[in-house]
Design a protein around this motif. Structure first.
Motif, PDB file in Angstrom:
ATOM      1  N   ALA A  17       1.035  -0.967  -0.510  1.00  0.00           N
ATOM      2  CA  ALA A  17       0.302  -0.055  -0.040  1.00  0.00           C
ATOM      3  C   ALA A  17       0.922   1.348   0.066  1.00  0.00           C
ATOM      4  CB  ALA A  17      -0.949   0.116   0.901  1.00  0.00           C
ATOM      5  N   SER A  18       2.115   1.282   1.082  1.00  0.00           N
ATOM      6  CA  SER A  18       2.179   2.281   0.637  1.00  0.00           C
ATOM      7  C   SER A  18       3.670   2.617  -0.692  1.00  0.00           C
ATOM      8  CB  SER A  18       3.938   2.565   1.977  1.00  0.00           C
ATOM      9  OG  SER A  18       3.505   2.259   3.329  1.00  0.00           O
ATOM     10  N   ASP A  19       4.194   1.578  -1.620  1.00  0.00           N
ATOM     11  CA  ASP A  19       4.766   1.196  -2.506  1.00  0.00           C
ATOM     12  C   ASP A  19       3.550   2.358  -4.093  1.00  0.00           C
ATOM     13  OD1 ASP A  19       7.011   0.621  -1.721  1.00  0.00           O
ATOM     14  OD2 ASP A  19       6.796  -1.413  -2.136  1.00  0.00           O
ATOM     15  N   PHE A  20       2.602   1.712  -3.285  1.00  0.00           N
ATOM     16  CA  PHE A  20       1.154   2.080  -4.370  1.00  0.00           C
ATOM     17  C   PHE A  20       0.770   3.880  -4.038  1.00  0.00           C
ATOM     18  CE2 PHE A  20      -2.985   2.881  -4.929  1.00  0.00           C
ATOM     19  CZ  PHE A  20      -3.456   2.571  -6.021  1.00  0.00           C
ATOM     20  N   LEU A  21       0.724   3.981  -2.845  1.00  0.00           N
ATOM     21  CA  LEU A  21       0.709   5.405  -2.550  1.00  0.00           C
ATOM     22  C   LEU A  21       2.032   6.488  -3.159  1.00  0.00           C
ATOM     23  CD1 LEU A  21      -0.666   5.812   0.886  1.00  0.00           C
ATOM     24  CD2 LEU A  21      -2.172   5.848  -0.641  1.00  0.00           C
ATOM     25  N   ASP A  32       7.051  14.247  -2.374  1.00  0.00           N
ATOM     26  CA  ASP A  32       6.630  12.846  -1.364  1.00  0.00           C
ATOM     27  C   ASP A  32       6.802  12.703   0.180  1.00  0.00           C
ATOM     28  OD1 ASP A  32       8.126  10.026  -1.832  1.00  0.00           O
ATOM     29  OD2 ASP A  32      10.081  10.347  -1.276  1.00  0.00           O
ATOM     30  N   MET A  33       6.253  12.742   0.430  1.00  0.00           N
ATOM     31  CA  MET A  33       5.847  12.078   1.916  1.00  0.00           C
ATOM     32  C   MET A  33       5.453  11.090   2.677  1.00  0.00           C
ATOM     33  SD  MET A  33       4.019  16.094   2.925  1.00  0.00           S
ATOM     34  CE  MET A  33       2.352  15.823   2.530  1.00  0.00           C
ATOM     35  N   VAL A  34       5.669  10.144   4.022  1.00  0.00           N
ATOM     36  CA  VAL A  34       5.512   9.042   4.105  1.00  0.00           C
ATOM     37  C   VAL A  34       3.887   9.233   4.490  1.00  0.00           C
ATOM     38  CG1 VAL A  34       7.740   8.814   5.373  1.00  0.00           C
ATOM     39  CG2 VAL A  34       6.140  10.065   6.876  1.00  0.00           C
ATOM     40  N   SER A  35       3.435   8.337   4.716  1.00  0.00           N
ATOM     41  CA  SER A  35       2.021   7.980   5.341  1.00  0.00           C
ATOM     42  C   SER A  35       1.578   9.373   6.137  1.00  0.00           C
ATOM     43  CB  SER A  35       1.447   6.518   5.085  1.00  0.00           C
ATOM     44  OG  SER A  35       2.051   6.265   6.249  1.00  0.00           O
TER      45      SER A  35
END
Length: 142
Positions: A17-21, A32-35
């Protein structure tokens, strides 16, 4: 599937999911930010303003971590600090117009993520899946 690999599976889903986001944020030309940054911006969109303590509780992070995350969001122009008129020790965090614009753009990305997660699921399976995962989460909170 061996039920003992549940935590590994959840971790793999989180990574996917993180890669998708990350990919979608790049496609939309967003920073580019973290979730956790996105979750803070989302939480702020639901309230006029929140204290660091309130944000920390809502995003399930400690106050020092939230402080670091807020600094980055503030430097990027997505949030601003507001000192309470009643108590100068209380500092509120609120969205800037740029932060609201970011949230508007990420609504579509969130919709795509949910669609990907539940591809091939019936409405009943979605509800059951969510309920079971919430029970697992609550087991760790209690």
């Amino acid at each position: 599937m061996d039920s003992s690999s549940l935590v590994s599976l959840i971790s793999n889903i989180h990574t996917a999911a993180s890669d998708f986001l990350e990919e979608k944020l790049k496609e939309y030309g967003l920073p580019d930010m973290v979730s956790s940054h996105g979750f803070i911006l989302y939480r702020l969109s639901l309230a006029e303003r929140l204290t660091m303590g309130e944000l920390a509780q809502l995003v399930n992070r400690d106050k020092s971590t939230v402080t670091v995350l807020i600094r980055k969001l503030e430097a990027a122009g997505f949030v601003e600090r507001e000192v309470s008129e009643k108590d100068s020790r209380v500092v509120y965090i609120k969205l800037t117009p740029q932060g609201r614009e970011y949230n508007d753009k990420t609504k579509d990305i969130s919709r795509q993520l949910i669609e990907r997660c539940y591809q091939g699921f019936s409405p009943e399976e979605r509800q059951t899946n969510f309920a079971l995962l919430k029970r697992i989460f609550n087991n760790f909170k209690n």
